[in-house]
Design a protein around this motif. Sequence first.
Motif, mmCIF file in Angstrom:
data_model
loop_
_atom_site.group_PDB
_atom_site.id
_atom_site.type_symbol
_atom_site.label_atom_id
_atom_site.label_comp_id
_atom_site.label_asym_id
_atom_site.label_seq_id
_atom_site.Cartn_x
_atom_site.Cartn_y
_atom_site.Cartn_z
ATOM 1 N N VAL A 43 30.460 -10.864 3.814
ATOM 2 C CA VAL A 43 31.561 -10.369 2.984
ATOM 3 C C VAL A 43 31.885 -11.379 1.887
ATOM 4 O O VAL A 43 32.108 -11.009 0.726
ATOM 5 C CB VAL A 43 32.802 -10.083 3.849
ATOM 6 C CG1 VAL A 43 34.010 -9.777 2.973
ATOM 7 C CG2 VAL A 43 32.538 -8.918 4.791
ATOM 8 N N VAL A 44 31.905 -12.667 2.242
ATOM 9 C CA VAL A 44 32.209 -13.710 1.254
ATOM 10 C C VAL A 44 31.147 -13.744 0.162
ATOM 11 O O VAL A 44 31.465 -13.814 -1.030
ATOM 12 C CB VAL A 44 32.333 -15.091 1.937
ATOM 13 C CG1 VAL A 44 32.449 -16.194 0.897
ATOM 14 C CG2 VAL A 44 33.538 -15.117 2.866
ATOM 15 N N VAL A 45 29.867 -13.683 0.551
ATOM 16 C CA VAL A 45 28.782 -13.728 -0.429
ATOM 17 C C VAL A 45 28.847 -12.538 -1.377
ATOM 18 O O VAL A 45 28.721 -12.685 -2.601
ATOM 19 C CB VAL A 45 27.410 -13.780 0.287
ATOM 20 C CG1 VAL A 45 26.277 -13.436 -0.677
ATOM 21 C CG2 VAL A 45 27.174 -15.153 0.879
ATOM 22 N N VAL A 46 29.064 -11.345 -0.826
ATOM 23 C CA VAL A 46 29.136 -10.144 -1.666
ATOM 24 C C VAL A 46 30.315 -10.238 -2.634
ATOM 25 O O VAL A 46 30.181 -9.948 -3.834
ATOM 26 C CB VAL A 46 29.255 -8.875 -0.787
ATOM 27 C CG1 VAL A 46 29.591 -7.666 -1.640
ATOM 28 C CG2 VAL A 46 27.964 -8.633 -0.034
ATOM 29 N N ASN A 50 29.758 -10.926 -6.631
ATOM 30 C CA ASN A 50 30.246 -9.859 -7.500
ATOM 31 C C ASN A 50 31.217 -10.399 -8.542
ATOM 32 O O ASN A 50 31.142 -10.064 -9.724
ATOM 33 C CB ASN A 50 30.938 -8.769 -6.668
ATOM 34 C CG ASN A 50 30.044 -7.563 -6.479
ATOM 35 O OD1 ASN A 50 28.872 -7.718 -6.144
ATOM 36 N ND2 ASN A 50 30.566 -6.382 -6.687
ATOM 37 N N GLY A 51 32.157 -11.235 -8.073
ATOM 38 C CA GLY A 51 33.118 -11.820 -8.994
ATOM 39 C C GLY A 51 32.455 -12.708 -10.024
ATOM 40 O O GLY A 51 32.789 -12.661 -11.220
ATOM 41 N N MET A 52 31.502 -13.526 -9.568
ATOM 42 C CA MET A 52 30.776 -14.414 -10.479
ATOM 43 C C MET A 52 30.012 -13.622 -11.528
ATOM 44 O O MET A 52 30.088 -13.889 -12.731
ATOM 45 C CB MET A 52 29.800 -15.285 -9.687
ATOM 46 C CG MET A 52 30.400 -16.519 -9.096
ATOM 47 S SD MET A 52 30.684 -17.774 -10.360
ATOM 48 C CE MET A 52 31.119 -19.156 -9.324
ATOM 49 N N GLU A 274 18.869 -9.837 -15.200
ATOM 50 C CA GLU A 274 17.804 -9.700 -14.199
ATOM 51 C C GLU A 274 17.901 -10.836 -13.196
ATOM 52 O O GLU A 274 17.731 -10.642 -11.984
ATOM 53 C CB GLU A 274 16.439 -9.709 -14.890
ATOM 54 C CG GLU A 274 15.279 -9.298 -14.000
ATOM 55 C CD GLU A 274 15.324 -7.826 -13.625
ATOM 56 O OE1 GLU A 274 14.891 -7.503 -12.505
ATOM 57 O OE2 GLU A 274 15.796 -7.006 -14.431
ATOM 58 N N ASN A 275 18.193 -12.031 -13.709
ATOM 59 C CA ASN A 275 18.351 -13.194 -12.840
ATOM 60 C C ASN A 275 19.571 -13.041 -11.936
ATOM 61 O O ASN A 275 19.523 -13.351 -10.736
ATOM 62 C CB ASN A 275 18.487 -14.451 -13.697
ATOM 63 C CG ASN A 275 18.589 -15.715 -12.866
ATOM 64 O OD1 ASN A 275 17.902 -15.884 -11.870
ATOM 65 N ND2 ASN A 275 19.460 -16.613 -13.266
ATOM 66 N N PHE A 276 20.688 -12.556 -12.503
ATOM 67 C CA PHE A 276 21.891 -12.319 -11.696
ATOM 68 C C PHE A 276 21.598 -11.351 -10.555
ATOM 69 O O PHE A 276 21.955 -11.596 -9.405
ATOM 70 C CB PHE A 276 23.013 -11.743 -12.568
ATOM 71 C CG PHE A 276 23.556 -12.682 -13.599
ATOM 72 C CD1 PHE A 276 23.366 -14.052 -13.483
ATOM 73 C CD2 PHE A 276 24.258 -12.207 -14.694
ATOM 74 C CE1 PHE A 276 23.861 -14.931 -14.432
ATOM 75 C CE2 PHE A 276 24.767 -13.069 -15.648
ATOM 76 C CZ PHE A 276 24.572 -14.429 -15.518
ATOM 77 N N SER A 277 20.944 -10.244 -10.886
ATOM 78 C CA SER A 277 20.695 -9.189 -9.895
ATOM 79 C C SER A 277 19.762 -9.677 -8.788
ATOM 80 O O SER A 277 20.011 -9.429 -7.599
ATOM 81 C CB SER A 277 20.095 -7.955 -10.580
ATOM 82 O OG SER A 277 20.974 -7.438 -11.538
ATOM 83 N N ASN A 394 37.107 -10.600 -6.742
ATOM 84 C CA ASN A 394 36.760 -9.190 -6.886
ATOM 85 C C ASN A 394 36.220 -8.685 -5.554
ATOM 86 O O ASN A 394 35.167 -9.142 -5.102
ATOM 87 C CB ASN A 394 35.711 -9.015 -7.997
ATOM 88 C CG ASN A 394 35.271 -7.575 -8.128
ATOM 89 O OD1 ASN A 394 35.984 -6.658 -7.739
ATOM 90 N ND2 ASN A 394 34.086 -7.352 -8.665
ATOM 91 N N LEU A 395 36.939 -7.805 -4.917
ATOM 92 C CA LEU A 395 36.510 -7.267 -3.630
ATOM 93 C C LEU A 395 35.805 -5.929 -3.848
ATOM 94 O O LEU A 395 36.452 -4.932 -4.164
ATOM 95 C CB LEU A 395 37.711 -7.082 -2.704
ATOM 96 C CG LEU A 395 38.500 -8.355 -2.382
ATOM 97 C CD1 LEU A 395 39.697 -8.024 -1.509
ATOM 98 C CD2 LEU A 395 37.617 -9.395 -1.709
#
Length: 434
Positions: A43-46, A50-52, A274-277, A394-395
């Motif tokens: 949950v923390v990683v997601v 996402n927020g980053m 692409e790198n982010f994803s 961002n949740l």
Amino acid sequence: MTFSSSLFFAKSLIFPKAEKKSSARKSLFGAMLCIGLSIVPLVVVVSVTNGMIEGMTERIISLSSSHLQAYIAQNIDEVSSPQALRDYAKGLLDLGQVQKVYPQVELSALAVGKNGRSGIEIRAMDQDIFSTNQGFKTFFSVVEGSIEDYERGEGKIAVIGKKLASDLQLHAGDSFRIISTKRVNGKIAPKLTSFKIAAIVSSGYQELDQFWVFIPLETAWSSLSLESASYEIMIETEDAFSASLPRNQLLVREYFGRYANVYRWDEIHAAEFENFSSTKVMLIFIMLLIVLVASVNISSAIIMLVMERRKEIAILKSIGASPNGIKLSFLIAGLACATGGILFGLPVGLLLSVNANNIIRFIEIIINFFTHFFTNAEIKLLDPAYYLAEIPVNLPWNQIFMIVAATLLLSVLVSYIPSKKAGKEKPLDILRTL
């Protein structure tokens, strides 16, 4: 065997009335704890990634390319002066789909300060860009000096990024020199121009703004050689993520004709996104593997539970319990184990996600307290050279719901084989071995 009977038997498997030592129950609660502990980092990683990613994306779109960016051809009348470029850009507002336009001239040069020199990217824009552009107002914070001084100032004034100011040891009010190039008698020669710093700013994403130097649009024409400059227009539409953005891109292309190339923000920065994803997918994959390993513990716990409760299974089947009913009871026990893990891990994960910035600052304080005895260097867990200085909270509830659903499904799958085996147990064989 009815569903209510299966549910009652499942309840007795997890919470028996007669308290007795049971390694299977301990294993079941241990599996529940493992599920909870594996969900917390997922949950923390997601949430953090996402927020980053959203924070970086918003800054890239708002400060760098806008929704659409037009690269204008050189040596045409429309770029012969600052006012001509403004008028050319304002013509886009008649298209209806375009809401705001920001003309700019970009030029690569060399900045010379008190401590060496650095390559820079000059961005000549309207002097009120920091107050008229919502993205600039939102994401740029003033470190030193005043934006009002820049907007009211005349002549050779500039706004520079925090990293550039640090590298060149410059402060608001200091002067620095920009070395650009000009062509003299067919030869390239350096052109030296001195600028005064009105303000030092930061977007919170150092990799994006570390080389930016903002100067007034008029100053670019009056003080710099624009032979190698790029004439651009940042174009805002209703929504950068709208499905109609490609259609708006075609409308803008038709307006410019052969005198400009028009690109969407996701085309200009395709490599970054692409790198982010790929980074996000890899992190989530690793976390899901942790959940998978934790789920295997449920299967082991159900196997031990079946072995401990063979006598009860034999008695129930002797009085008419169906194999499917017995199987359903153990499936419910496995599902309950996963549900308990979720009820523990999900709130903890959400709490850590919401307070991620405070937790990181606290850990930094502890680390720097101990490292202070060995070095004076300050350690930053989130290096602003690669990450945002502060994580936007961002949740992503849709992804969190998918995590919960996947965990429950996984628990049912790993519980199925031992539960099926329990349903196939033959009471006569069990009673003979007792």
